[in-house]
Design a protein around this motif. Structure first.
Motif, PDB file in Angstrom:
ATOM      1  N   ALA A  25       0.760  -1.265  -0.012  1.00 46.17           N
ATOM      2  CA  ALA A  25      -0.102   0.013  -0.192  1.00 46.17           C
ATOM      3  C   ALA A  25       1.008   1.409  -0.168  1.00 46.17           C
ATOM      4  O   ALA A  25       0.498   2.215  -0.705  1.00 46.17           O
ATOM      5  CB  ALA A  25      -0.953  -0.130   1.126  1.00 46.17           C
ATOM      6  N   LEU A  26       2.290   1.187   0.550  1.00 48.02           N
ATOM      7  CA  LEU A  26       3.133   2.245   0.595  1.00 48.02           C
ATOM      8  C   LEU A  26       3.693   2.353  -0.737  1.00 48.02           C
ATOM      9  O   LEU A  26       4.305   3.484  -0.964  1.00 48.02           O
ATOM     10  CB  LEU A  26       3.930   2.190   1.506  1.00 48.02           C
ATOM     11  N   GLY A  27       3.932   1.487  -1.632  1.00 48.05           N
ATOM     12  CA  GLY A  27       4.576   1.535  -2.846  1.00 48.05           C
ATOM     13  C   GLY A  27       5.971   1.385  -2.772  1.00 48.05           C
ATOM     14  O   GLY A  27       6.345   0.788  -1.670  1.00 48.05           O
ATOM     15  N   GLY A  31       3.570   5.668   6.370  1.00 45.63           N
ATOM     16  CA  GLY A  31       2.291   6.007   5.748  1.00 45.63           C
ATOM     17  C   GLY A  31       1.210   6.698   6.723  1.00 45.63           C
ATOM     18  O   GLY A  31       0.127   6.909   6.160  1.00 45.63           O
ATOM     19  N   GLY A  38       0.327   6.380   0.786  1.00 48.71           N
ATOM     20  CA  GLY A  38       1.187   5.785  -0.109  1.00 48.71           C
ATOM     21  C   GLY A  38       2.418   6.911  -0.227  1.00 48.71           C
ATOM     22  O   GLY A  38       2.299   8.202  -0.446  1.00 48.71           O
ATOM     23  N   TRP A  39       3.528   6.286  -0.734  1.00 48.11           N
ATOM     24  CA  TRP A  39       4.631   7.057  -1.054  1.00 48.11           C
ATOM     25  C   TRP A  39       4.593   8.007  -2.133  1.00 48.11           C
ATOM     26  O   TRP A  39       5.118   9.307  -1.955  1.00 48.11           O
ATOM     27  CB  TRP A  39       5.795   6.405  -1.317  1.00 48.11           C
TER      28      TRP A  39
END
Length: 609
Positions: free
Chosen positions: A21-23, A391, A328-329
């Protein structure tokens, strides 16, 4: 600059939501410094450094006062080149170590290089000592000449401010040689201890970073469990941390006594190029504002949370209406770059390479240094940013903060190695301004009343953490060093000092759990940079005043702002603030900055009506 891990993210949340989900979180590419620890380039630089130090001492020791202006300029340029080589080596070793402080090989590399460079640079100790013995008329004539080193004068004015506190050459060389087994060794012990601590939270074993971040969890029982786990482990280790603080405070007191420093804070004020009365004015203004800032806000927060009294695990709790979500990032990156670009496209352009070229290490990893910082490395390379990003919305603010440092460091690099370093009092300016830009951009886009309230409350809490909490930390250090001067401090003695400043700064809204008295143990600034913490409050107050000037008269502000950042350490804070019509020596200046926080609290109170 280093930042306290007040609001870093929680590993458990990311794991529960899925790391994807964070990339893709970026990692450092340190090859711009050296390809590897055994790279021939590193070996060559060590050889270059050893030869440069030896030849510098041979050419200049005992001769500084007789140099012509042109010869002095050449001397300073050679000194600056030595600074560059040593800085590159130690930046590389330090950054590798901070990526994994529990890796024995990285720790050994850092320790070995630290020892080698200390030995190599010992012949240079004469330079500042002898330089400060140059008669004043000769100094002024040399630095005033057209073919001389006039542009470097701010650096050497600061060096000569140490003249009254200078020791004999032999003692200065001894202190230099002894540093690797003195403060530096105790600093490493602190770092390695805190990095290796584990905390049992409801049967789950977490590191310091993840456990601290439980204090911002939406689930109050998780916050409580985190706080109690921290208290237990800090209490179990309080004797070791007490020994570290006792030793470092005593070592500082001994050196201060030999140097005839009037106060324990004097060295910090000198290195910051700031007058003691300016710091005192800041401290007094903030302490006087405790009742109308932190005390008032936390009483308000207790009502929001439906509590008669707040516990320590409620201090950084999200508001009930705040929706927990993972940022996300890519979203974090775009949010900050858009906010920077909204102020000036050049600001975003300066930040862009951090994301594209391996200048950021973002993820939480075992052994990685907690918190966040931007390290400038050297002026012929570029800064690196360390985050522990998982996040949470406030991690976006941390990203904005550290990128502000990075942009400042890039702009100041044009001054060269000796003049690029900004005194700590101004080093937080670009970082806090970057946060303010990001906050204002987010606030402008927020139309939902509940989310606007949550955003405002989050900003107020960050400002209280930056101003009120850091001045309380400063008072804690002042009282600790004063008490240590009277004799050895027991853990209970230090705990009592800690609790006194907590009661004063946080106010009557709080009930303090047993065990909170040992929460001073994990704060790295007390160990690494005594009395550093007032720089945060200085920076926040300064930025609040700057932002008010920007809102009042935006025309031409950007050009003046970039000029201030490009100046690095080449000008005194009074010169840098003058174009904005600001004066930090005026006690009313700090009240202007504090009034912005007060205004946000007023707005929050109005929402209750």
């Amino acid at each position: 600059m280093t930042r306290l891990p007040l609001r870093d993210s929680l590993m458990r949340d990311a794991e529960a939501s899925g790391a994807l989900a964070l990339g893709d979180l970026p990692e450092w590419d340190l090859t711009d410094l050296y390809p590897s620890p055994d790279a021939p380039e590193l070996s060559r630089d060590l050889e270059r450094l050893e030869k440069a130090c030896a030849s510098f001492a041979a050419d200049y020791e005992g001769k500084l006062a007789g140099l012509t202006p042109a010869e002095m300029l050449d001397c300073i340029r050679r000194y600056e080149e030595i600074d560059l080589i040593a800085g590159r080596i130690m930046s590389y070793a330090g950054l590798r170590y901070y990526q994994n402080t529990t890796d024995a090989a990285r720790a050994k590399t850092l320790g070995d290089l630290q020892a080698k460079i200390t030995d190599m640079t010992t012949p240079l100790v004469f330079f500042s000592l002898e330089f400060n013995r140059i008669p004043e008329d000769v100094y002024q004539a040399t630095f005033g000449a057209k073919d001389g080193p006039a542009r470097y004068k701010p650096v050497f004015d600061r060096m000569r401010a140490m003249r009254p506190y200078q020791l004999s050459d032999e003692l200065e060389k001894f202190l230099h040689d002894n540093s690797v087994v003195g403060a530096a060794a105790w600093n490493r012990l602190f770092d390695e201890t805190t990095a290796s601590l584990t905390f049992d939270v409801d049967g789950e074993e977490l590191g310091l970073e993840a456990t601290l971040n439980l204090l911002t969890d939406h689930d109050r029982s998780r916050r409580e469990a985190g706080a109690k786990a921290l208290a237990k482990v800090f209490g179990d280790n309080v004797k070791l941390f007490s020994r570290i603080h006792n030793t470092l405070a005593k070592e500082k007191a001994i050196e201060d006594k030999w140097r005839k420093m009037p106060t324990p804070q004097t060295a910090r004020h000198l290195s910051n190029h700031v007058e003691p009365e300016v710091v005192q004015a800041l401290r007094d203004a903030v302490v006087a504002a405790y009742p109308r800032l932190s005390h008032r806000y936390y009483r308000l927060k207790a009502r929001w949370l439906g509590l008669d009294k707040l516990q320590v695990w409620d201090r950084n709790a999200p508001l009930p209406q705040e929706n927990p979500r993972l940022v996300g990032w890519d979203e974090a990156r775009q949010t900050v770059l858009d906010a920077y670009a909204g102020f000036d496209p050049e600001l975003a352009e300066l930040a862009q390479p951090f994301f594209e070229k391996g200048w950021i290490d973002a993820g939480v990893k075992p052994g990685k240094s907690p918190g966040a910082f931007a390290h400038p490395t050297v002026t012929d390379a570029h800064p690196y940013v360390l985050l522990n990003y998982l996040g949470k919305p406030r991690d976006v603010m941390t990203l904005a903060h550290e990128l502000g440092h990075g942009v400042h460091q890039r702009l100041a690099a044009g001054q060269g190695e000796l003049l690029s370093s900004t005194p700590l009092t101004l080093a937080e300016t670009a970082s806090v301004f970057g946060e303010m830009l990001t906050f204002r951009a987010l606030l402008a886009k927020t139309t939902d009343p509940a989310q606007r309230k949550a955003l405002l409350a989050g900003k107020v809490e960050d400002m209280i953490n930056t101003v009120v909490r850091q001045i309380a930390f400063y008072d804690f250090e002042c009282r600790l060093h004063a008490a240590r001067a009277e004799g050895e401090l027991t853990p209970d003695d230090i705990n009592a000092i800690w609790m006194s400043v907590q009661h004063e700064s946080l106010g009557d809204a709080f009930e303090f759990m047993p065990g909170y008295e040992s929460f001073w143990t994990y704060v790295p600034h007390f160990v690494h940079s005594p009395f550093y913490v007032y720089a945060y409050a200085f920076g926040d107050g300064l930025v609040n005043a700057l932002y008010a000037a920007y809102e009042a008269q935006p025309e031409g502000f950007q050009a003046k702002y970039f000029d201030m950042l490009r100046a690095g350490g080449s000008k005194h804070h009074s010169e840098l603030l003058a174009p904005f019509g600001l004066d930090a020596a005026d006690p009313a200046f700090w009240d202007k900055g504090l009034s912005m926080i007060e205004g946000f609290i007023d707005e929050l109170e109005a929402m209750e009506a």
